[in-house]
Scaffold this active site. Sequence first.
Site, short mmCIF file in Angstrom:
data_model
loop_
_atom_site.label_atom_id
_atom_site.label_comp_id
_atom_site.label_asym_id
_atom_site.label_seq_id
_atom_site.Cartn_x
_atom_site.Cartn_y
_atom_site.Cartn_z
N HIS A 192 19.21 14.33 -37.53
CA HIS A 192 20.60 13.69 -38.10
C HIS A 192 21.73 14.47 -38.32
O HIS A 192 22.03 15.78 -38.28
CB HIS A 192 20.40 13.18 -38.66
CG HIS A 192 19.87 13.62 -40.18
ND1 HIS A 192 20.91 13.74 -41.21
CD2 HIS A 192 18.58 13.92 -40.54
CE1 HIS A 192 20.41 14.54 -42.72
NE2 HIS A 192 19.21 14.36 -42.27
N CYS A 208 16.50 15.43 -43.98
CA CYS A 208 15.61 16.28 -42.90
C CYS A 208 15.77 17.76 -42.08
O CYS A 208 16.16 18.78 -42.89
CB CYS A 208 14.61 15.69 -41.59
SG CYS A 208 13.26 14.15 -42.26
#
Length: 240
Positions: A192, A208
């Site tokens: 992301h 993440c």
Amino acid sequence: MQLVTHHLSRRTFLLGPAAAALAGCATNNRTPEQMTLSKQVQSPSPISSDPELQARYAAFEDGGHFIPAIPYQNMDPKYYRQRVADPTGEKAGTVVVDTPNRFLYLVEEGGTAMRYGVGIGRDGFAWEGEGIIHWRQPWPRWKPPAEMIARQPELEIYSVANGGMDPGIMNPLGARALYIFQNRQDTLYRLHGSPEWQSIGKSVSSGCVRLINHDIVDLYGRVSYHAPIVVHQEPFIRAV
């Protein structure tokens, strides 16, 4: 430069926080042409001149959102987006996350790869293995999991039940999110965007695998639907 890569003839990976056990090692599977290119491109392509970098990391508008320029001069140049000799040996179109070295590679035809610097959040250390990019979302909504809300009750307003956080430049998922599935199940592992350019190359507290918004937009435009992804939590290649 000697590239040292561990390949798995039969990888067995598990969902969840436990790292997968390696099933075996194989030699580098590159073609002679790719090996020749690797010798010719011993290091990343020379860093572009300032005007090119300024254009690469300039402010831009996307989907009704304004993404500010990145002060790239304050970043380690090795984390700039750049084309390098492919060190992974994976097939073209594969995304490879080198967690220890904080790099993400998108393998290209002809022995090269586009390399991006990444920051690794706590959840980015929780999964390793092979999967597919099952879902690609521009300007996603952020919906913190129940476990995070339990630790930070103030995030309840962004829960799944409440519809999550609206897309925007300060949304923790940034301008794009790529969702990783394995065996038709969501691994909860994400690639992301992030406005926090200072976090690239570092271990961060949440999330993440984050890229600066400029780079996640570029990656999103290059990666295909259901592209394969391989995530390494252990060193598999010497950093370059």
